[in-house]
Motif scaffolding. Structure first.
Motif, PDB file in Angstrom:
ATOM      1  N   ARG A  13       0.832  -1.198   0.000  1.00 33.30           N
ATOM      2  CA  ARG A  13       0.000   0.000   0.000  1.00 33.30           C
ATOM      3  C   ARG A  13       0.870   1.253   0.000  1.00 33.30           C
ATOM      4  N   SER A  14       0.267   2.348  -0.404  1.00 34.95           N
ATOM      5  CA  SER A  14       0.956   3.633  -0.324  1.00 34.95           C
ATOM      6  C   SER A  14       0.037   4.604   0.402  1.00 34.95           C
ATOM      7  N   PRO A  15       0.511   5.301   1.456  1.00 34.75           N
ATOM      8  CA  PRO A  15       1.855   5.232   2.007  1.00 34.75           C
ATOM      9  C   PRO A  15       2.158   3.863   2.601  1.00 34.75           C
ATOM     10  N   TRP A  46       4.317   8.155  11.253  1.00 34.40           N
ATOM     11  CA  TRP A  46       4.485   9.609  11.038  1.00 34.40           C
ATOM     12  C   TRP A  46       3.376  10.218  10.205  1.00 34.40           C
ATOM     13  N   ARG A  47       2.460   9.402   9.690  1.00 29.31           N
ATOM     14  CA  ARG A  47       1.442   9.915   8.766  1.00 29.31           C
ATOM     15  C   ARG A  47       0.568  11.001   9.419  1.00 29.31           C
ATOM     16  N   GLY A  48       0.107  10.730  10.638  1.00 30.64           N
ATOM     17  CA  GLY A  48      -0.752  11.690  11.340  1.00 30.64           C
ATOM     18  C   GLY A  48      -0.063  13.028  11.526  1.00 30.64           C
ATOM     19  N   ILE A 103       3.849  20.520   2.512  1.00 24.13           N
ATOM     20  CA  ILE A 103       4.607  19.525   3.278  1.00 24.13           C
ATOM     21  C   ILE A 103       3.877  18.175   3.267  1.00 24.13           C
ATOM     22  N   ARG A 104       2.543  18.246   3.419  1.00 27.42           N
ATOM     23  CA  ARG A 104       1.737  17.019   3.447  1.00 27.42           C
ATOM     24  C   ARG A 104       1.874  16.256   2.133  1.00 27.42           C
ATOM     25  N   ARG A 105       1.764  16.981   1.014  1.00 27.27           N
ATOM     26  CA  ARG A 105       1.844  16.317  -0.303  1.00 27.27           C
ATOM     27  C   ARG A 105       3.249  15.792  -0.564  1.00 27.27           C
ATOM     28  N   PHE A 113       5.192  14.573   1.656  1.00 25.96           N
ATOM     29  CA  PHE A 113       5.266  13.323   2.432  1.00 25.96           C
ATOM     30  C   PHE A 113       4.643  12.165   1.635  1.00 25.96           C
ATOM     31  N   TYR A 114       3.423  12.379   1.090  1.00 23.31           N
ATOM     32  CA  TYR A 114       2.758  11.302   0.332  1.00 23.31           C
ATOM     33  C   TYR A 114       3.536  10.973  -0.945  1.00 23.31           C
ATOM     34  N   ALA A 115       4.144  12.008  -1.575  1.00 21.42           N
ATOM     35  CA  ALA A 115       4.931  11.752  -2.792  1.00 21.42           C
ATOM     36  C   ALA A 115       6.104  10.831  -2.452  1.00 21.42           C
ATOM     37  N   GLY A 161       6.300   8.791  -0.023  1.00 30.53           N
ATOM     38  CA  GLY A 161       5.718   7.469   0.285  1.00 30.53           C
ATOM     39  C   GLY A 161       5.559   6.621  -0.971  1.00 30.53           C
ATOM     40  N   ASN A 162       5.155   7.243  -2.077  1.00 31.19           N
ATOM     41  CA  ASN A 162       4.994   6.487  -3.328  1.00 31.19           C
ATOM     42  C   ASN A 162       6.326   5.900  -3.805  1.00 31.19           C
ATOM     43  N   TYR A 163       7.421   6.648  -3.620  1.00 38.34           N
ATOM     44  CA  TYR A 163       8.726   6.150  -4.089  1.00 38.34           C
ATOM     45  C   TYR A 163       9.207   4.987  -3.211  1.00 38.34           C
ATOM     46  N   ASP A 169      -2.646  -0.979  -2.893  1.00 36.75           N
ATOM     47  CA  ASP A 169      -3.808  -0.235  -2.409  1.00 36.75           C
ATOM     48  C   ASP A 169      -3.414   1.253  -2.393  1.00 36.75           C
ATOM     49  N   ARG A 170      -3.896   2.026  -3.328  1.00 39.60           N
ATOM     50  CA  ARG A 170      -3.589   3.452  -3.558  1.00 39.60           C
ATOM     51  C   ARG A 170      -2.127   3.644  -3.980  1.00 39.60           C
ATOM     52  N   PHE A 171      -1.937   4.586  -4.928  1.00 40.28           N
ATOM     53  CA  PHE A 171      -0.577   4.917  -5.366  1.00 40.28           C
ATOM     54  C   PHE A 171      -0.605   6.352  -5.868  1.00 40.28           C
ATOM     55  N   TRP A 172       0.078   6.639  -6.960  1.00 38.26           N
ATOM     56  CA  TRP A 172       0.229   8.011  -7.451  1.00 38.26           C
ATOM     57  C   TRP A 172      -1.095   8.705  -7.763  1.00 38.26           C
ATOM     58  N   SER A 196      -3.924   8.588  -6.325  1.00 41.59           N
ATOM     59  CA  SER A 196      -4.520   9.168  -5.111  1.00 41.59           C
ATOM     60  C   SER A 196      -3.784  10.435  -4.715  1.00 41.59           C
ATOM     61  N   THR A 197      -2.462  10.378  -4.736  1.00 40.35           N
ATOM     62  CA  THR A 197      -1.676  11.538  -4.309  1.00 40.35           C
ATOM     63  C   THR A 197      -1.999  12.748  -5.178  1.00 40.35           C
ATOM     64  N   ALA A 198      -1.991  12.543  -6.499  1.00 39.52           N
ATOM     65  CA  ALA A 198      -2.208  13.678  -7.405  1.00 39.52           C
ATOM     66  C   ALA A 198      -3.671  14.132  -7.396  1.00 39.52           C
ATOM     67  N   ALA A 199      -4.620  13.183  -7.403  1.00 32.48           N
ATOM     68  CA  ALA A 199      -6.036  13.566  -7.508  1.00 32.48           C
ATOM     69  C   ALA A 199      -6.493  14.372  -6.286  1.00 32.48           C
ATOM     70  N   TYR A 200      -6.145  13.923  -5.075  1.00 27.88           N
ATOM     71  CA  TYR A 200      -6.559  14.662  -3.869  1.00 27.88           C
ATOM     72  C   TYR A 200      -5.865  16.018  -3.814  1.00 27.88           C
ATOM     73  N   ALA A 201      -4.598  16.058  -4.233  1.00 32.62           N
ATOM     74  CA  ALA A 201      -3.855  17.326  -4.174  1.00 32.62           C
ATOM     75  C   ALA A 201      -4.460  18.350  -5.140  1.00 32.62           C
ATOM     76  N   ASP A 216      -9.644  14.459   7.866  1.00 30.61           N
ATOM     77  CA  ASP A 216     -10.321  15.702   7.464  1.00 30.61           C
ATOM     78  C   ASP A 216     -10.770  15.635   6.006  1.00 30.61           C
ATOM     79  N   GLU A 217      -9.892  15.051   5.145  1.00 29.47           N
ATOM     80  CA  GLU A 217     -10.252  15.001   3.731  1.00 29.47           C
ATOM     81  C   GLU A 217     -11.425  14.055   3.484  1.00 29.47           C
ATOM     82  N   GLU A 218     -11.505  12.974   4.262  1.00 27.71           N
ATOM     83  CA  GLU A 218     -12.639  12.055   4.125  1.00 27.71           C
ATOM     84  C   GLU A 218     -13.929  12.741   4.593  1.00 27.71           C
ATOM     85  N   GLU A 219     -13.836  13.525   5.685  1.00 28.04           N
ATOM     86  CA  GLU A 219     -14.992  14.305   6.164  1.00 28.04           C
ATOM     87  C   GLU A 219     -15.464  15.235   5.052  1.00 28.04           C
TER      88      GLU A 219
HETATM   89  N1  LIG Z   1      -0.797   7.273  -2.104  1.00 25.48           N
HETATM   90  C1  LIG Z   1      -1.582   8.106  -1.367  1.00 25.48           C
HETATM   91  C2  LIG Z   1      -2.494   7.595  -0.438  1.00 25.48           C
HETATM   92  C3  LIG Z   1      -3.278   8.459   0.273  1.00 25.48           C
HETATM   93  N2  LIG Z   1      -3.175   9.798   0.077  1.00 25.48           N
HETATM   94  C4  LIG Z   1      -4.039  10.731   0.845  1.00 25.48           C
HETATM   95  C5  LIG Z   1      -5.234  11.229   0.089  1.00 25.48           C
HETATM   96  C6  LIG Z   1      -6.301  11.316   1.151  1.00 25.48           C
HETATM   97  O1  LIG Z   1      -6.152  12.544   1.836  1.00 25.48           O
HETATM   98  C7  LIG Z   1      -5.965  10.228   2.126  1.00 25.48           C
HETATM   99  C8  LIG Z   1      -6.736   8.968   1.825  1.00 25.48           C
HETATM  100  O2  LIG Z   1      -6.115   7.838   2.347  1.00 25.48           O
HETATM  101  P1  LIG Z   1      -6.880   6.710   3.232  1.00 25.48           P
HETATM  102  O3  LIG Z   1      -7.500   7.474   4.369  1.00 25.48           O
HETATM  103  O4  LIG Z   1      -7.918   6.064   2.370  1.00 25.48           O
HETATM  104  O5  LIG Z   1      -5.814   5.765   3.663  1.00 25.48           O
HETATM  105  O6  LIG Z   1      -4.559  10.069   2.000  1.00 25.48           O
HETATM  106  C9  LIG Z   1      -2.252  10.279  -0.839  1.00 25.48           C
HETATM  107  O7  LIG Z   1      -2.161  11.525  -1.019  1.00 25.48           O
HETATM  108  N3  LIG Z   1      -1.486   9.415  -1.556  1.00 25.48           N
END
Ligand SMILES: Nc1ccn([C@H]2C[C@H](O)[C@@H](COP(=O)(O)O)O2)c(=O)n1
Ligand SMILES: Nc1ncnc2c1ncn2[C@@H]1O[C@H](COP(=O)(O)OP(=O)(O)OP(=O)(O)O)[C@@H](O)[C@H]1O
Length: 417
Positions: free
Chosen positions: A251-253, A260-262, A271-273, A275-277, A279-281, A299-302, A304-309, A364-367
C-alpha cells in the motif's frame, strides 16, 4: 522586508485579486487611475457603507515558512478577530504567470471594530512576512479604493478597485506543480529536507528511502493498483485479489511510514503532499523487489496523491480543474509505472451507507468528501484525467464477490495472468 515588498508592488496593477465567496473565487483588479464610470466589483456588494475591508497576503521568500505561516494564520485570525469579521480565503496572481500566486485572507471590519482590527493587523505585519491592504468606500458609495498598509502612514498610494475578468485558469493552477503535486523524488525531498529543523520526524521519513531507485526497471510480474474514494471497497478487493492471484499486497503510504502519517496530515499542503509523494517512491521500491517473485497488488498509489492534491488546491466546480491533458495530470518520469490501475466507482449514497456501517474514524479530507459534493466531484474527475497509465473504471456497487470477478476479468485481459 521593505525591499521585497517594493519589488512585489512594482507590478501591483497587473495583479488580479481573488476572494472566495461560497467556495467560488470572485475577482477584482486595481488601477492607479480610474477610467470611465466606477463599477464596484461584486466582492464588495454586500459590504455595508460604514465597513472597511482588509486583505493580508503572505509574501515570504521561503515557501516552507510561507506555507506554514499561511496555514497557522487562519487559526490566529479566527481566534483574535471579533465576531462578524467574515474571514475569507483570498489570493493574488499575475494571469498566466506561473509561480506568481500569493495566498492570504480577506476580512471585513464592522463599525466600531476598526481600531481593534487595525491593532491586530499592524502587529501581524510588523512581525511576519505579510502584506496588508485596506479598502474603503467613497462618500457616494460608488467607488472602492485600496491602500497599501505598510506605507499608508508616510505616503499613502491609493489604487482604484476595478472589476476583473474571470481568468482562463483557477489561480491555484499557477503554483500547483512542485507545490501541490511533485513530479520527481528530488523535488519532494527538497521540501522535506527544508522542514528538518521544524519537523524532526522528517529525517526518519527520508531515512526510509532506498539509496537508489530505477523507474525504468521492468517488473517481471504485473503490478495492479486499486484506486478509489474511501469506502469504495479497496481493502476488500485488494485482499481478495491477493488471495486469488497468490499476489503480494502493498500500500501507499507504506506501512513503514504509518507512525508519522498523522504528523504530516496536520501540516499545510506543500509539506503534506511532499510526504505522500515520498511514500509512493518507497512503495515503488518495495514493488520492484516483490514483482520479481509474484504479481503485486497496490492499495492506492500516485493517482490518489495527485487527484486529492489537485482537487484540494482548486475550489468550486469541476470546470475549475486544470483542463484535460494539462501538464499536472502527467505521470512522474522517475516513478515506476504500474501495469494496470483500476478505479472503483460507487454511487455517493451507497458509499455513505458503507461508511456508516463501517463506523471508523475519518481524516479531514474524508470528512470533506462527505460534506462537500463539489470536492468529491473534483477528486473523481481528477482521477479520470491522470494518465500514464490512465485508470480503468470498475463499478463497485455489486457484491464483493462480483466486483472481484470483474476485476479478475480486467486483470486477465490486460495483464495476461
Ligand atoms: N498514495 C496516497 C495515499 C493516500 N493519500 C491521501 C489522500 C487522502 O487525503 C488520504 C486517503 O487515504 P486513506 O485514508 O484512504 O488511507 O490520503 C495520498 O495523497 N497518496
Ligand atoms: N462490494 C461490496 N458490497 C458491499 N459492501 C462492501 C463491498 N466492498 C466493501 N464493502 C464494505 O464497505 C466498507 C468499506 O470497504 P473497504 O474498507 O474495503 O473500503 P476502502 O476503499 O478500503 O476504504 P478506505 O479507503 O477508507 O480504507 C466495509 O465495511 C466493507 O465490508
Amino acid at each position: 522586508m521593505a525591499r521585497h515588498l517594493k519589488l512585489l508592488v512594482q507590478r501591483w496593477s497587473s495583479r488580479v485579486f481573488s476572494v472566495e465567496v461560497d467556495a467560488a473565487p470572485r475577482y477584482f483588479g486595481v488601477r492607479e487611475q480610474l477610467r470611465g464610470e466606477p463599477v464596484p466589483p461584486d466582492v464588495f456588494s454586500e459590504v455595508q457603507k460604514q465597513d472597511r475591508c482588509y486583505s493580508l497576503l503572505v509574501c515570504s521568500g521561503d515557501r516552507v515558512t510561507g506555507d506554514r505561516f499561511h496555514w497557522e494564520l487562519r487559526d490566529r485570525l479566527q481566534t483574535q478577530l471579533p465576531p462578524g469579521s467574515g474571514l475569507r480565503s483570498m489570493s493574488s496572481f499575475i494571469p498566466d504567470q506561473k509561480g506568481s500566486l500569493l495566498k492570504g485572507y480577506f476580512l471585513q471590519s464592522r463599525a466600531g471594530n476598526s481600531s481593534l482590527i487595525e491593532d491586530i493587523l499592524t502587529d501581524l505585519e510588523q512581525r511576519n512576512p505579510v502584506l496588508v491592504c485596506s479598502y474603503s468606500q467613497s462618500e457616494d458609495g460608488q467607488q472602492w479604493t485600496q491602500c497599501l498598509w505598510y506605507q499608508s502612514e508616510e505616503n499613502p498610494v491609493r489604487f482604484c478597485v476595478v472589476p476583473s475578468e474571470t481568468p482562463k485558469h483557477h489561480p491555484s493552477v499557477l503554483n500547483m506543480i512542485n507545490s501541490d503535486v511533485f513530479y520527481s523524488l528530488e523535488e519532494a525531498c527538497d521540501v522535506l529536507k527544508q522542514c528538518g529543523d521544524i519537523i524532526p520526524e522528517t529525517r526518519s521519513v527520508l531515512g526510509m528511502l532506498p539509496s537508489s531507485l530505477d523507474a525504468r526497471r521492468k517488473p517481471d510480474f504485473p503490478v495492479i493498483v486499486i484506486e478509489g474514494l474511501d469506502a469504495t471497497g479497496k481493502t476488500t478487493l485488494t485482499e481478495s485479489l491477493r488471495d486469488s492471484l497468490g499476489a503480494t499486497l502493498l500500500r501507499s503510504p507504506p506501512q513503514c511510514l504509518s507512525a508519522w502519517r498523522g504528523r504530516f496530515d496536520r501540516e499545510p499542503p506543500l509539506i503534506r503532499r511532499a510526504f505522500y509523494a515520498v511514500g509512493n517512491y518507497i512503495t515503488a521500491e518495495q514493488i520492484n523487489q516483490e514483482a520479481s517473485k509474484s504479481p503485486v497488488i497496490v492499495d492506492r498509489f500516485w493517482h490518489s496523491t495527485a487527484a486529492y492534491a489537485i482537487a484540494t488546491a482548486v475550489t468550486g466546480p469541476v470546470s475549475n480543474l486544470p483542463h484535460e491533458g494539462a501538464e499536472v495530470y502527467r505521470w512522474p518520469g522517475d516513478l515506476l509505472q504500474p501495469s494496470l490501475v483500476i478505479l472503483l466507482t460507487l454511487d455517493p449514497e451507497e458509499r455513505k451507507r458503507r461508511l456508516r456501517s463501517r463506523g471508523l474514524m475519518k481524516t479531514d479530507e474524508e470528512e470533506e468528501l462527505d460534506h462537500n459534493k463539489l470536492f468529491r466531484l473534483r477528486v473523481e474527475e481528477a482521477y479520470r484525467r491522470i494518465g500514464g497509465p490512465a485508470c480503468t473504471a470498475l463499478d463497485a456497487s455489486p457484491s464483493a464477490d462480483l466486483v472481484l470477478q470483474q476485476a479478475l476479468l480486467l486483470i486477465r485481459a490486460k495483464c495476461h495472468l
